[in-house]
Scaffold this active site. Structure first.
Site, PDB file in Angstrom:
ATOM      1  N   HIS A 190       0.822  -1.211   0.000  1.00  0.00           N
ATOM      2  CA  HIS A 190       0.000   0.000   0.000  1.00  0.00           C
ATOM      3  C   HIS A 190       0.856   1.260   0.000  1.00  0.00           C
ATOM      4  CE1 HIS A 190       0.880   0.604   4.267  1.00  0.00           C
ATOM      5  NE2 HIS A 190       0.392  -0.590   4.558  1.00  0.00           N
ATOM      6  N   CYS A 198       2.689  -5.173   6.645  1.00  0.00           N
ATOM      7  CA  CYS A 198       2.486  -4.946   5.220  1.00  0.00           C
ATOM      8  C   CYS A 198       3.702  -4.243   4.624  1.00  0.00           C
ATOM      9  CB  CYS A 198       1.232  -4.112   4.983  1.00  0.00           C
ATOM     10  SG  CYS A 198      -0.296  -4.870   5.590  1.00  0.00           S
TER      11      CYS A 198
END
Length: 272
Positions: A190, A198
């Protein structure tokens, strides 16, 4: 075997809240920062004007197609140079992202009808954890393995996000064998520069990766995440804390990266 398959399928449904899910819902519920609104929003003075301008929907209601409308041409202009240098058509037929945790780098590889070629690389701005696979919900580990894209979220709190299919079959099998009921879920690539479990790439980089993935098709994108670059030195288990199947995982990751790189040529890259 049927019983094992049912157990593994059940594990795939566990982990209701993943490492990044609290910040990036897959459904379109998050607002988009004002700075990211398209620059062209003229008033529609006539019906013919609708063919000249694109007006996106309100924040939180974007679709993948809206994202392509807003960022598509800009990404094509930027990535076009790198694809031309690598002599690969844009958009290509297949794409592989290689994420290297120690180096904090993500490589973009692509091909049309020939071998995969290195197109460019990006800095990973944030990735929590250390070397080793992800084992459970809340361990703050970026997973390691070979993954596919499970979805594209144009309404992420982190600008845009690409959801990986963690846990995959390999992860689920070993979770079942070790009786780990919740191996975690909701792992994304992201934007922005902060993350837990992440890969945070920054907004400009995620625009390129998101648009490219959407244009190529999620089924044609592979994501390989390694603890470090096996082309520099081999992936080896140097900690007794890692699970006994880690050598098998590292062998799989190494084969993917080395096979990909063997046919490619070095090109000029431009990490952010």
């Amino acid at each position: 075997m049927k019983s094992t398959a049912r157990i593994i399928a059940g594990l795939a449904l566990t982990g209701l809240l993943g490492a990044c899910s609290g910040h990036k819902p897959v459904t379109a519920t998050a607002g988009r920062p004002a700075a990211l609104k398209p620059r062209i929003q003229p008033p529609l003075q006539a019906q013919s004007d609708r063919k000249m301008y694109y007006l996106p929907p309100p924040p939180g209601q974007w679709t993948v197609q809206d994202t392509l409308q807003v960022y598509g041409e800009r990404v094509k202009d930027k990535l076009g140079y790198y694809f031309a240098e690598a002599e690969v058509s844009y958009p290509p037929k297949e794409v592989v992202f290689i994420a290297l945790k120690q180096e904090k780098k993500l490589e973009l590889w692509a091909r049309d009808n020939g071998n995969f070629q290195l197109i460019r690389d990006y800095y990973i701005l944030a990735a929590s954890g250390e070397a080793g696979p992800k084992l459970r919900q809340g361990d703050r580990q970026v997973p390691e393995g070979v993954y596919r894209i499970a979805g594209l979220n144009p309404n992420s709190h982190y600008h845009l996000s690409i959801k990986l299919n963690y846990p995959n079959e390999f992860d689920l099998l070993h979770a079942w064998q070790e009786r780990r009921a919740n191996p975690g879920s909701d792992i994304f690539i992201h934007g922005k520069a902060a993350s837990v479990g992440c890969l945070a790439m920054g907004d400009e980089a995620i625009e390129e990766l998101f648009v490219l993935a959407a244009q190529v098709g999620a089924e044609n994108v592979k994501v390989v995440i390694a603890p470090h670059d096996p082309r520099v030195y081999p992936l080896q288990v140097d900690s007794e804390d890692l699970p006994p199947w880690t050598p098998e995982l590292y062998s799989l990751i190494s084969r993917e990266i080395l096979a990909l790189s063997s046919g490619g040529k070095s090109v000029k890259t431009g990490a952010f």
